[in-house]
Design an enzyme around this catalytic site. Structure first.
Site, short mmCIF file in Angstrom:
data_model
loop_
_atom_site.label_atom_id
_atom_site.label_comp_id
_atom_site.label_asym_id
_atom_site.label_seq_id
_atom_site.Cartn_x
_atom_site.Cartn_y
_atom_site.Cartn_z
CG HIS A 179 5.99 39.65 46.81
ND1 HIS A 179 7.12 39.59 45.00
CD2 HIS A 179 5.32 41.31 46.39
CE1 HIS A 179 6.62 40.29 44.27
NE2 HIS A 179 6.16 41.34 45.03
CB ALA A 180 1.26 38.60 51.41
NE ARG A 181 0.65 36.52 44.52
CZ ARG A 181 -0.02 36.97 43.49
NH1 ARG A 181 -1.32 37.36 44.08
NH2 ARG A 181 0.93 37.30 42.44
CD GLU A 182 6.38 34.94 46.16
OE1 GLU A 182 7.28 35.57 46.14
OE2 GLU A 182 5.70 35.99 45.21
NE ARG A 237 3.34 40.93 42.70
CZ ARG A 237 4.12 40.31 42.59
NH1 ARG A 237 4.42 38.98 42.96
NH2 ARG A 237 5.01 40.82 42.60
CG ASN A 254 10.50 42.67 44.00
OD1 ASN A 254 11.61 43.83 44.71
ND2 ASN A 254 11.10 41.65 43.00
NE ARG A 255 6.68 44.25 39.26
CZ ARG A 255 7.00 43.49 39.68
NH1 ARG A 255 7.80 42.79 41.24
NH2 ARG A 255 6.62 41.84 38.50
CG HIS A 306 10.83 37.12 45.29
ND1 HIS A 306 9.56 38.13 45.31
CD2 HIS A 306 11.93 37.60 45.25
CE1 HIS A 306 9.62 38.64 45.42
NE2 HIS A 306 11.40 38.94 45.62
CE1 TYR A 308 2.41 30.79 41.30
CE2 TYR A 308 3.91 29.69 38.92
CZ TYR A 308 2.73 30.50 39.52
OH TYR A 308 1.54 30.66 38.79
CE1 TYR A 358 6.40 38.35 36.21
CE2 TYR A 358 8.57 39.80 37.38
CZ TYR A 358 7.43 38.89 36.88
OH TYR A 358 6.90 39.01 38.33
CD GLU A 380 9.71 33.98 41.69
OE1 GLU A 380 8.90 34.30 42.59
OE2 GLU A 380 9.73 35.59 41.45
#
Lengths: 419, 278
Positions: A179-182, A237, A254-255, A306, A308, A358, A380
């Site tokens: 995920h790019a923003r992580e 993301r 990741n889906r 990942h 956060y 989730y 995370e």
């Protein structure tokens, strides 16, 4: 030969004014004792500042003389008059020295760059890719880089392989930055790559692990997205694939895995940040990893990093049913988190994805578990929302250091529980 | 004085009263716990507890937050849920890492009508006594006496950096966001403020200072980034108030992207944008 040049360079370094432009090194092949005696007389000649690199001792050995340019003519005439054959071994000493210096400087820079990348800062894709090369150069017997395919925008996807040899050894997979923003995920992976390389041979546990197993570490699993967070949108993301018929780009990588694909916890809307994509493995980035893992065939652990929320999770996300190995994975997870917390007291929660965070379908560690890779985990990392994705760079090394303790624990368990 | 509270260790004690809504909750004593009816015990590390705690955090910020005190959340110890969650937690003021003592809160999610924001009641044994009045007064006076209006942007920046002078405005944005996040929360959300795109001080005639904020919220459950424009006021006496709030969808034609397929999120989220006082 090199010895003398190096000596000269050191000499130069100390007496840095002396320059050797136009100086030559002559190689003399003495043919008789008489030649030797003449050369020995030459040695005593101080006026000409002759610098004998190999002294006149016997006819069996060459005699090398470094002659200052100003005296070159004189020396050559002298040798010719005495019928002493010679050849010019080094035509211009200064040029040779400068080339040598440049080479050493280049090596120093290369060395510097892999040792001194600032691990406490975030870096762009280009910098990370360059650094990966320097790590491979510095630890050629341990680290190699494998190209596993191209992204949607034709960036290379690289995985670092840590291996002490063998063939088809059981292996551990770790991916970061899907995920790019992580950003802290990839930053942690950079630090971790360096840690593995430097600790091998010094840390007995890691050394024994690498003597039996290989570690594959993918530092940037979504290069297109990562670049986009640097150039355009820090909060991006997904991948950057074009969705036909929609003005919104990208699929949540990741889906997009083939594990309960399209089920709850993923969106069918291309504009959503959890869009699952048109079909499982539609994203080339995901497909490349799937192909790699499947053709390798010997992965025993699959760990995805990942940020956060400070969680360590195991499958499933797509359903809240327990996996058969729930008890063992939970136990490993708890001890890993205990190790992590021991460093700075950072609190993590442990559990399966569906209950801890989730229900989410199409996730990577669900896929890996379902193809038989038992030790599937997702991290995370820090924090719990105060900075969120914008974790200060000052927290990179603490995050990576504490996470390493958890990673090590998991890997040791994998090493000691072969299946 | 106003502070920002940080929920650290959460100790849920379940107390279920399904038939009679709780009156004013007190800090539960032993007798309350013993009198509790059996309820569904929640795992403190599972998301229902985490989400309820986040709502309590937002509530506390709306009541007690300020530019010098901002609450976050962590550590659920024990949890139970039926219609309402009752929590015991230790509280911390984040910017000073100061322990605030023990608090109890009740978070009621309106399952029947998710347009209704959760109801929260909360009391703390030590009260929210963080002495920030000096700093608040100082900031307030500096801004009132300044010859130009203040503004800032990109807080934190891409690498998580915040200029020290901007920190109170980061906290202020966080506290104001809590008003929105409290209102927008339900059992299927977990909201945090992700970024302050920019803020601008506005002219005012009265004692309140006024700011326009462009803020990004992050919902952990849907993973969506939600753009909100807030108009807020603050003064040491008046506290933080959100005057106007407007959701700015990703793109006009893809508003429905804001929806998730997880249970519970309803379509009303795309209709948010009212100007009510929160």
């Amino acid at each position: 030969m090199q010895y003398f040049v190096v000596f000269l360079t050191l000499f130069l370094a100390v007496h840095s004014q002396r320059v050797f432009t136009g100086d030559q090194v002559l190689r003399i092949n003495a043919e008789s004792e008489e030649h030797i005696q003449i050369l020995q007389t030459l040695q005593k000649e101080q006026e000409m500042e002759l610098d004998f690199w190999i002294h006149p001792v016997s006819v069996d050995l060459p005699v090398d003389i470094h002659v200052p340019s100003v005296h070159l003519q004189k020396v050559k005439i002298f040798l010719q008059e005495h019928n002493i054959p010679f050849s010019v071994m080094i035509n211009n000493l200064q040029v040779l020295l400068e080339d040598e210096q440049a080479e050493m400087e280049k090596n120093r820079i290369k060395e510097r760059s892999s040792k001194s990348l600032n691990f406490g800062a975030y870096h762009d894709l280009y910098t990370i890719y360059n650094w990966m090369d320097s790590l491979v150069t510095e630890y050629p017997n341990l680290v190699s880089k494998e190209h596993i395919g191209l992204t949607y925008e034709n960036h290379a996807m690289y995985v670092l392989k840590f291996s002490t040899g063998g063939s088809s050894r059981p292996a551990i997979w770790i991916d970061a930055g899907i995920h790019a923003r992580e950003w802290v995920s990839s930053a942690t992976a950079v630090w971790t790559a360096n840690k593995i390389a430097t600790d091998y041979g010094h840390d007995s546990s890691l050394t024994s692990l690498l003597n039996k197993m290989d570690i594959y570490l993918m530092i940037v699993t979504n290069p297109d997205g990562y670049v986009y967070t640097h150039t355009s949108d820090r909060m991006w993301r997904k991948t950057r694939s074009v969705n036909p018929g929609s003005m919104c780009r990208g699929v949540d990588p990741n889906r997009n895995w083939d594990a309960g694909f399209g089920g709850p916890g993923a969106s069918s809307n291309p504009c959503s940040d959890s869009y699952h994509g048109p079909y499982a493995h539609s994203e080339v980035e995901v497909k490349n990893v799937v192909n790699f893992i499947q053709s390798h065939g010997q992965f025993k652990s699959f760990i995805s990093i990942h940020a956060y929320s400070q969680l360590l999770m195991y499958p499933y996300g797509y359903t809240c049913t327990n996996v058969p190995d729930q008890a063992e994975l939970d136990s490993v997870g708890r001890s890993a988190v205990n190790a992590l917390s021991s460093l700075y007291g950072t609190q993590y929660k442990v559990g399966n994805i569906c209950r801890i965070i989730y229900q989410a379908s199409g996730g990577s560690i669900d896929w890996s578990y379902d193809i038989g890779i038992k030790y599937s985990f997702a991290f995370e990392l820090r924090d719990t929302g105060r900075y969120g994705f914008l974790l200060p760079a000052s927290q990179i090394i603490p995050t990576a250091s504490e996470t390493w303790l958890a990673l090590k624990h998991i890997m040791e368990h994998v090493r000691d529980n072969a299946y | 004085a106003h502070t920002v509270l940080y929920i650290t260790g959460l100790q849920f004690v379940l107390k279920l009263t399904p038939h009679t809504p709780a009156a004013s909750p007190s800090v539960p004593g032993q007798e309350d716990i013993q009198a509790a009816m059996p309820v569904e015990e929640l795992d403190p590390s599972h998301y229902p507890a985490t989400r309820a705690a986040k709502v309590a955090e937002h509530f506390i910020n709306t009541r007690y937050g300020s530019p010098f005190a901002w609450f976050g959340s962590s550590g659920v110890k024990k949890a139970g849920l039926e219609v309402r969650a009752k929590l015991h937690f230790t509280l911390k003021e984040m910017t000073r890492n100061q322990d605030m003592g023990l608090c109890s809160a009740e978070v009621l999610f309106h399952r029947a009508d998710e347009r209704k924001p959760p109801q929260v009641q909360c009391t703390c044994s030590g009260a929210f006594q963080v002495n920030t009045s000096a700093e608040e007064e100082d900031l307030y006076q500096r801004l009132r006496n300044a010859t130009s209006l203040l503004s800032g942007s990109d807080i934190p920046n891409s690498v998580g950096h915040i200029d020290p002078e901007m920190a109170p405005f980061w906290h202020l944005g966080g506290v104001a966001s809590s008003f929105i996040m409290l209102r927008e929360s339900n059992e299927s959300t977990l909201l945090n403020m992700a970024h302050i795109d920019n803020f601008t001080q506005m002219e005012t005639k009265d004692a309140q200072l006024m700011f326009q904020y462009d803020i990004l919220l992050h919902d952990m459950v849907s993973q969506e980034i939600l753009k909100w424009k807030l108009l807020l006021s603050w003064s040491p006496d008046g506290g933080v108030k959100v005057l106007e709030a407007e959701w700015d969808p990703k793109c006009r034609s893809c508003e429905r992207a804001h929806l998730t397929v997880t249970t519970g999120i309803a379509a009303e989220q795309e209709m948010k944008g009212d100007n009510n006082n929160v």
